[in-house]
Scaffold this active site. Structure first.
Site, short mmCIF file in Angstrom:
data_model
loop_
_atom_site.label_atom_id
_atom_site.label_comp_id
_atom_site.label_asym_id
_atom_site.label_seq_id
_atom_site.Cartn_x
_atom_site.Cartn_y
_atom_site.Cartn_z
N GLU A 99 -44.57 -35.65 39.24
CA GLU A 99 -45.85 -35.22 39.80
C GLU A 99 -46.17 -35.98 41.07
O GLU A 99 -46.66 -35.41 42.07
CB GLU A 99 -46.98 -35.43 38.77
N CYS A 118 -49.60 -40.56 35.99
CA CYS A 118 -49.51 -39.30 36.73
C CYS A 118 -50.81 -38.52 36.65
O CYS A 118 -51.11 -37.73 37.55
CB CYS A 118 -48.35 -38.46 36.20
N ALA A 135 -10.48 -33.49 21.52
CA ALA A 135 -9.52 -32.51 22.02
C ALA A 135 -8.35 -32.38 21.06
O ALA A 135 -7.85 -33.40 20.54
CB ALA A 135 -9.02 -32.91 23.41
N ARG A 171 -16.25 -41.56 36.70
CA ARG A 171 -15.58 -41.71 37.99
C ARG A 171 -15.47 -40.40 38.77
O ARG A 171 -15.41 -40.43 40.00
CB ARG A 171 -14.15 -42.26 37.79
N GLY A 201 -11.16 -42.49 17.87
CA GLY A 201 -10.22 -41.46 17.48
C GLY A 201 -10.68 -40.69 16.26
O GLY A 201 -11.85 -40.79 15.84
N THR A 231 -12.54 -42.58 13.40
CA THR A 231 -13.93 -42.91 13.74
C THR A 231 -14.81 -41.67 13.69
O THR A 231 -15.93 -41.70 13.15
CB THR A 231 -13.98 -43.54 15.15
#
Length: 379
Positions: free
Chosen positions: A92, A127, A197, A250, A312, A315
């Site tokens: 705002e 605000c 994946a 990155r 992995g 976990t």
């Protein structure tokens, strides 16, 4: 995000409400009840603009939420603002400054804001005071602020000052944009996102040789976007010793890096691991690690609002078995590992953890199944 669904599920104070995505919405009254509100197409267009503007702060403002604001006069946008960085102007305040910079007076304007304006002194002044000082005549709010120091106060102060307020326009869309913040406000623990994946057989790694990435560059860029949106990235020690990952951002612009968290109760981490030697912050949990529940409490106390679990498989299964996963991205790569390491994570396992399929995405060359915690599992 899945933009195809014609139905939106909104978590309200008193349960789950389902509505079709049209111009009908809900108005949140101060007593906590909802009454039907009819919004114009113009209202929706301006709030969509505010939500889009809010995205400019993604990856830069946590633990604060993404917020956008659009100022409108005579049916035209005269200024816009967003929360740009932690400690910087709120949406705002930036919109009012933008109007003045462009030679427009905000006096008499309508403000479309994605989150209820704050009414307390924090890193910046309230605000609500900025809106009153600017002479804004009406404030339309997408989502109420769940922060106990703010909840309802911003709207009340504006109403008491004679500024008309309405709330609930594109409530679900705003909730989706701020879901990590809203989850943390409700539970004081981070929202848990998992990315895993697999190849065509469900394998997570090819043990025939050294660890190599088996997804496309475009997929990796999407993963870096996901890391940017999270406050922490978590893995088990086996992933660190096998892959030597950096677990940072990155490949996409970012002004901050997530905290790296490694679960290593037996103290096996390789002292030469990149994430221990690149200058970034890494938390390695060894003897002090007890349970996932205590870990999430610890991270919540640090205002970590969203954690990305990248492996992995052991976990990941621990989080699934504990019912702690809020969303899951299952990435399918078009390859077959020579010596596969089965993930043992099937659709049945995901559904057993309270997750249901929300939709499918494309990351680079890979198909991605997106699962989210079902409403019944959350209740």
């Amino acid at each position: 995000m899945n933009n195809k669904s014609p139905t939106v599920h909104i978590l309200l104070f008193f349960g789950t409400f389902t509505r079709n995505r049209n111009t009908r919405s809900l108005q949140l009254a101060l007593d906590g009840h909802y009454v039907e509100e009819i919004w114009t197409e113009a209202d929706r267009m301006f709030m969509e603009r505010a939500l889009l503007v809010a995205e400019r702060g993604r990856g830069q403002v946590s633990p604060n939420p993404l917020v956008g604001c659009v100022l409108v006069k005579a049916g035209q946008v005269i200024a816009e603002g967003w929360h740009d960085h932690l400690g910087g102007l709120h949406a705002e305040q930036m919109a009012i400054h933008d109007a003045e910079e462009k030679g427009h007076s905000p006096n008499g304007a309508t403000a479309y804001v994605t989150l209820e304006p704050c009414n307390h002194y924090g890193r910046t002044p309230p605000c609500t005071e900025a809106l009153m000082w600017a002479g804004v005549k009406e404030v339309i709010i997408a989502h109420e602020d769940p922060n106990p120091t703010v909840r309802g106060n911003g709207q009340t102060v504006l109403d008491d000052a004679g500024i008309s307020t309405r709330i609930g326009l594109m409530h679900a869309e705003a909730a989706e944009q701020m879901h990590g913040f809203l989850h943390w406000c409700s539970h004081r623990k981070p929202l848990i996102t998992v990315k895993l994946a697999v190849d065509r057989t469900g394998s997570v790694d090819d043990r025939s040789g050294a660890s190599t990435r088996f997804t496309s560059q475009g997929c990796l860029e999407k993963v870096h976007e996901l890391r940017r949106d999270c406050d922490a990235v978590l893995v088990g020690v086996e992933t660190v010793n096998r892959d030597d990952p950096q677990l940072n951002v990155r490949l996409v612009p970012s002004t901050r890096q997530p905290l790296r968290v490694v679960i290593d109760p037996s103290g096996r981490i390789d002292a030469k691991a990149m994430l221990l030697n690149d200058g970034g912050e890494t938390m390695v949990l060894q003897n002090e690690f007890s349970t996932l529940e205590s870990l999430l409490n610890q991270l919540g106390d640090r205002e970590i609002q969203r954690v990305l679990v990248e492996g992995g498989p052991t976990t990941v299964r621990h989080f699934l078995n504990a019912g702690m996963v809020d969303e899951f991205f299952l990435v399918h790569a078009d390859c077959v590992h020579e010596k596969p390491l089965p993930s043992e994570i099937t659709q049945a396992v995901l559904e057993g953890a309270g997750l249901s399929k929300y939709g499918e995405l494309v990351w680079g060359e890979e198909r991605v199944e997106h699962y989210v915690k079902s409403a019944s599992a959350e209740s």
